[in-house]
Design a protein around this motif. Structure first.
Motif, PDB file in Angstrom:
ATOM      1  N   LEU A  13     -26.187  -5.879  18.307  1.00  0.00           N
ATOM      2  CA  LEU A  13     -24.821  -6.196  18.162  1.00  0.00           C
ATOM      3  C   LEU A  13     -23.933  -5.132  17.138  1.00  0.00           C
ATOM      4  CD1 LEU A  13     -25.438  -9.992  17.411  1.00  0.00           C
ATOM      5  CD2 LEU A  13     -24.424  -8.986  19.467  1.00  0.00           C
ATOM      6  N   LEU A  14     -24.569  -4.517  16.421  1.00  0.00           N
ATOM      7  CA  LEU A  14     -24.141  -3.567  15.530  1.00  0.00           C
ATOM      8  C   LEU A  14     -23.764  -2.309  16.367  1.00  0.00           C
ATOM      9  CD1 LEU A  14     -26.242  -3.784  12.288  1.00  0.00           C
ATOM     10  CD2 LEU A  14     -23.624  -4.146  12.631  1.00  0.00           C
ATOM     11  N   GLN A  15     -24.551  -2.125  17.360  1.00  0.00           N
ATOM     12  CA  GLN A  15     -24.198  -0.822  18.231  1.00  0.00           C
ATOM     13  C   GLN A  15     -23.388  -1.274  19.278  1.00  0.00           C
ATOM     14  OE1 GLN A  15     -28.013   0.162  19.463  1.00  0.00           O
ATOM     15  NE2 GLN A  15     -28.872   1.006  17.597  1.00  0.00           N
ATOM     16  N   GLN A  16     -23.239  -2.495  19.811  1.00  0.00           N
ATOM     17  CA  GLN A  16     -22.550  -2.593  21.031  1.00  0.00           C
ATOM     18  C   GLN A  16     -21.308  -3.586  20.717  1.00  0.00           C
ATOM     19  OE1 GLN A  16     -24.725  -4.464  24.218  1.00  0.00           O
ATOM     20  NE2 GLN A  16     -26.398  -2.616  24.053  1.00  0.00           N
ATOM     21  N   GLY A  46     -25.450 -15.224   6.968  1.00  0.00           N
ATOM     22  CA  GLY A  46     -24.178 -14.775   6.166  1.00  0.00           C
ATOM     23  C   GLY A  46     -23.673 -13.618   7.166  1.00  0.00           C
ATOM     24  N   ILE A  47     -24.103 -13.294   8.305  1.00  0.00           N
ATOM     25  CA  ILE A  47     -23.548 -12.377   8.923  1.00  0.00           C
ATOM     26  C   ILE A  47     -22.710 -13.008  10.094  1.00  0.00           C
ATOM     27  CG2 ILE A  47     -24.077 -10.836  10.934  1.00  0.00           C
ATOM     28  CD1 ILE A  47     -26.917 -10.346   9.540  1.00  0.00           C
ATOM     29  N   PRO A  48     -21.418 -12.423  10.041  1.00  0.00           N
ATOM     30  CA  PRO A  48     -20.278 -13.079  10.842  1.00  0.00           C
ATOM     31  C   PRO A  48     -20.213 -12.903  12.216  1.00  0.00           C
ATOM     32  CG  PRO A  48     -19.564 -11.374   9.255  1.00  0.00           C
ATOM     33  CD  PRO A  48     -20.982 -11.403   8.927  1.00  0.00           C
ATOM     34  N   LEU A  49     -20.793 -13.816  12.778  1.00  0.00           N
ATOM     35  CA  LEU A  49     -20.946 -13.486  14.541  1.00  0.00           C
ATOM     36  C   LEU A  49     -19.666 -14.406  14.974  1.00  0.00           C
ATOM     37  CD1 LEU A  49     -24.597 -13.978  15.456  1.00  0.00           C
ATOM     38  CD2 LEU A  49     -23.359 -11.908  14.824  1.00  0.00           C
ATOM     39  N   ILE A  50     -19.310 -13.701  16.175  1.00  0.00           N
ATOM     40  CA  ILE A  50     -18.184 -14.254  16.877  1.00  0.00           C
ATOM     41  C   ILE A  50     -18.557 -14.463  18.407  1.00  0.00           C
ATOM     42  CG2 ILE A  50     -15.647 -13.687  17.869  1.00  0.00           C
ATOM     43  CD1 ILE A  50     -15.452 -11.792  15.578  1.00  0.00           C
ATOM     44  N   THR A  51     -18.602 -15.485  18.830  1.00  0.00           N
ATOM     45  CA  THR A  51     -18.883 -16.045  20.111  1.00  0.00           C
ATOM     46  C   THR A  51     -17.718 -16.682  20.893  1.00  0.00           C
ATOM     47  OG1 THR A  51     -19.428 -18.186  19.555  1.00  0.00           O
ATOM     48  CG2 THR A  51     -21.294 -16.603  19.373  1.00  0.00           C
ATOM     49  N   ASP A  56     -16.150 -12.770  30.891  1.00  0.00           N
ATOM     50  CA  ASP A  56     -15.850 -11.657  30.004  1.00  0.00           C
ATOM     51  C   ASP A  56     -16.211 -12.032  28.519  1.00  0.00           C
ATOM     52  OD1 ASP A  56     -15.517  -8.989  29.648  1.00  0.00           O
ATOM     53  OD2 ASP A  56     -13.355  -9.218  28.775  1.00  0.00           O
ATOM     54  N   GLY A  57     -16.719 -13.163  28.055  1.00  0.00           N
ATOM     55  CA  GLY A  57     -17.221 -13.613  26.802  1.00  0.00           C
ATOM     56  C   GLY A  57     -18.427 -13.054  26.242  1.00  0.00           C
ATOM     57  N   GLY A  58     -19.030 -13.300  25.178  1.00  0.00           N
ATOM     58  CA  GLY A  58     -20.229 -12.958  24.775  1.00  0.00           C
ATOM     59  C   GLY A  58     -20.185 -12.803  23.241  1.00  0.00           C
ATOM     60  N   ILE A  59     -21.246 -12.226  22.633  1.00  0.00           N
ATOM     61  CA  ILE A  59     -21.509 -12.510  21.182  1.00  0.00           C
ATOM     62  C   ILE A  59     -21.311 -11.060  20.534  1.00  0.00           C
ATOM     63  CG2 ILE A  59     -23.221 -12.922  19.276  1.00  0.00           C
ATOM     64  CD1 ILE A  59     -24.983 -14.183  21.827  1.00  0.00           C
ATOM     65  N   SER A  60     -20.404 -11.076  19.426  1.00  0.00           N
ATOM     66  CA  SER A  60     -20.438  -9.620  18.686  1.00  0.00           C
ATOM     67  C   SER A  60     -20.130 -10.120  16.985  1.00  0.00           C
ATOM     68  CB  SER A  60     -18.940  -9.091  19.143  1.00  0.00           C
ATOM     69  OG  SER A  60     -17.981 -10.128  18.941  1.00  0.00           O
ATOM     70  N   ILE A  61     -20.346  -8.830  16.355  1.00  0.00           N
ATOM     71  CA  ILE A  61     -20.423  -9.021  14.943  1.00  0.00           C
ATOM     72  C   ILE A  61     -18.795  -8.798  14.627  1.00  0.00           C
ATOM     73  CG2 ILE A  61     -21.248  -8.127  12.894  1.00  0.00           C
ATOM     74  CD1 ILE A  61     -23.825  -7.603  14.058  1.00  0.00           C
ATOM     75  N   SER A  62     -18.333  -9.446  13.668  1.00  0.00           N
ATOM     76  CA  SER A  62     -17.133  -9.176  12.940  1.00  0.00           C
ATOM     77  C   SER A  62     -16.915  -7.534  12.711  1.00  0.00           C
ATOM     78  CB  SER A  62     -16.709 -10.162  11.975  1.00  0.00           C
ATOM     79  OG  SER A  62     -15.433  -9.577  11.168  1.00  0.00           O
ATOM     80  N   ASP A  63     -15.855  -6.829  13.034  1.00  0.00           N
ATOM     81  CA  ASP A  63     -15.305  -5.556  12.755  1.00  0.00           C
ATOM     82  C   ASP A  63     -15.500  -5.157  11.452  1.00  0.00           C
ATOM     83  OD1 ASP A  63     -15.417  -4.857  15.565  1.00  0.00           O
ATOM     84  OD2 ASP A  63     -13.145  -5.049  15.497  1.00  0.00           O
ATOM     85  N   SER A  64     -15.130  -6.386  10.286  1.00  0.00           N
ATOM     86  CA  SER A  64     -15.201  -6.026   8.891  1.00  0.00           C
ATOM     87  C   SER A  64     -16.513  -5.810   8.472  1.00  0.00           C
ATOM     88  CB  SER A  64     -14.401  -7.203   8.465  1.00  0.00           C
ATOM     89  OG  SER A  64     -15.068  -8.578   8.503  1.00  0.00           O
ATOM     90  N   TYR A  65     -17.572  -6.430   9.341  1.00  0.00           N
ATOM     91  CA  TYR A  65     -19.252  -6.283   8.623  1.00  0.00           C
ATOM     92  C   TYR A  65     -19.755  -5.191   9.155  1.00  0.00           C
ATOM     93  CZ  TYR A  65     -23.448  -8.271   7.499  1.00  0.00           C
ATOM     94  OH  TYR A  65     -24.701  -8.277   6.902  1.00  0.00           O
ATOM     95  N   LYS A  66     -19.334  -4.506  10.392  1.00  0.00           N
ATOM     96  CA  LYS A  66     -20.034  -3.385  10.955  1.00  0.00           C
ATOM     97  C   LYS A  66     -20.512  -2.302   9.949  1.00  0.00           C
ATOM     98  CE  LYS A  66     -19.523  -4.136  15.621  1.00  0.00           C
ATOM     99  NZ  LYS A  66     -19.376  -3.625  17.033  1.00  0.00           N
ATOM    100  N   ILE A  67     -21.804  -1.814   9.838  1.00  0.00           N
ATOM    101  CA  ILE A  67     -22.148  -0.765   8.797  1.00  0.00           C
ATOM    102  C   ILE A  67     -21.800   0.739   9.248  1.00  0.00           C
ATOM    103  CG2 ILE A  67     -24.409   0.381   7.620  1.00  0.00           C
ATOM    104  CD1 ILE A  67     -25.297  -2.686   8.197  1.00  0.00           C
TER     105      ILE A  67
END
Length: 120
Positions: A13-16, A46-51, A56-67
Motif C-alpha cells: 500500500l505504501l508503494q502503490q 493506527g494506519i489510516p486506510l481508505i477503502t 475502480d475501488g480499492g484500498i489505499s493509505i492516506s497520502d498524509s501518512y506515506k513515508i
C-alpha cells in the motif's frame, strides 16, 4: 505468518496508490475475508486506510501518512543489497527478492552486479 502478511500489505500500500482486496488475497494466498480482517487490524494499529467500493475501488493509505522512500542513499542501498545477495547465496530461504520489492519505487535504479538491476 500473519505479521509478515500485515507488513507485506502495508508495504504494498505504501508503494502503490491503490490495490484491491482480491489482488491482495491472491498475492498472499489467503481468502478475501482474511484480507478484510488484516485491513481492520492495520486500521486498529493506527494506519489510516481508505477503502472505496465498486468499480475502480480499492484500498489505499492516506497520502498524509506515506513515508519518504529516500531513507537510504543509492550507495547505501547498493551496499545493503550486495550484502543480502551474499547472504541469500548461502541461506536456505531466499529473502532478497522480498526485500528488493519492499525497497522499490519507480524513481531510482540500482545495479548490484552485471546480472541484477533493481528499479528503485
Amino acid at each position: 505468518m500473519k505479521i509478515e502478511r500485515l507488513i507485506g500489505i502495508i508495504t504494498i500500500l505504501l508503494q502503490q496508490d491503490k490495490v484491491t482486496a482480491p489482488e491482495l488475497a491472491a498475492r498472499f494466498e489467503v481468502s478475501r475475508r482474511t484480507i478484510n480482517r488484516d485491513i481492520e487490524a492495520i486500521c486498529k494499529a493506527g494506519i489510516p486506510l481508505i477503502t472505496i467500493q465498486g468499480f475502480d475501488g480499492g484500498i489505499s493509505i492516506s497520502d498524509s501518512y506515506k513515508i519518504d522512500k529516500t531513507l537510504f542513499t543509492q550507495d547505501e542501498l547498493q551496499t545493503i543489497l550486495t550484502g543480502l545477495k551474499g547472504i541469500d547465496s548461502v541461506s536456505p530461504g531466499a529473502y532478497l527478492s522480498g526485500i528488493m520489492e519492499k525497497l522499490s519505487s519507480r524513481e531510482r535504479q540500482i545495479v548490484v552486479d552485471d546480472t541484477m538491476v533493481i528499479d528503485l
